[in-house]
Design a protein around this motif. Structure first.
Motif: not given
Length: 193
Positions: A88-102, A178-186
């Motif tokens: 699965e998407s790496p656990k230590g890199r989840r709950s992050v938005c896409y980039d700094r602008k976001a 791009a500003e969205s973030y989810y616990g299941a997305r890294g």
């Protein structure tokens, strides 16, 4: 920054960290020969031994749950290509938005980090859609999670970003703000050594 999203400022590994990482990489390489048919670990390790900074980046991939493994050898450049191969998407890199602008555009409930800055700090790049699809040809990843992928500038300029996952026997490419973030997305990364 929380420990799970932190990226070490030290770009050198101790002898113990180096040996532990090389053992983990060798074990994974040998257990997953379907990912790199006709490649030899001794040649991969020789490249790693000559590239301490790349070894540090692989350590960051490993530390954040990516389980990096060799997926290809670029003969023209004589480089081995590693991708994150965690189920699965790496656990230590989840709950992050896409980039700094976001990240900066969010007024409330900001995530602690963003995929692009984390990847840059780790010395890796987000997978492209094409790379993500080629990874899925080796075996199926992200059956329950999703991963940000590099987004074309015209989509990003309009506020969007792309992510992928594997469902119903197919790779799907989606869009989100791009500003969205989810616990299941890294995000998954790549590194050339």
């Amino acid at each position: 920054m929380t420990k799970k999203n932190a990226v070490s400022n030290k770009k050198e590994l101790s002898l113990e960290e180096r040996e532990e990482l090389l053992k983990a990489l060798k074990d994974r390489f040998e257990k997953n020969m379907n990912r790199h048919k006709d490649l030899e670990w001794a040649k991969v390790q020789a490249k790693l031994d000559a590239n301490a900074e790349k070894l540090w980046s692989l350590h960051e991939m490993e530390r954040t749950g990516g389980e990096p493994d060799v997926v290809k050898h670029d003969k023209s450049e004589d480089e081995y290509i590693f991708y994150d191969c965690s189920a699965e998407s790496p656990k230590g890199r989840r709950s992050v938005c896409y980039d700094r602008k976001a990240l900066e555009s969010r007024k409330k409930h900001k995530p602690e980090n963003n995929a692009i800055d984390m990847a840059t700090a780790m010395g890796i790049e987000l997978l492209t859609e094409e790379q993500y699809r080629s990874l899925q040809e080796l075996e199926n990843f992200d059956r329950k999670t999703s991963s940000w992928v590099q987004t074309p500038s015209d989509i990003r300029e309009l506020g969007g970003a792309l992510f992928c996952d594997y469902r119903f026997g197919h790779v799907f490419v989606y869009h989100n703000g791009a500003e969205s973030y989810y616990g299941a997305r890294g995000f998954r990364g790549s590194l050339r050594v």
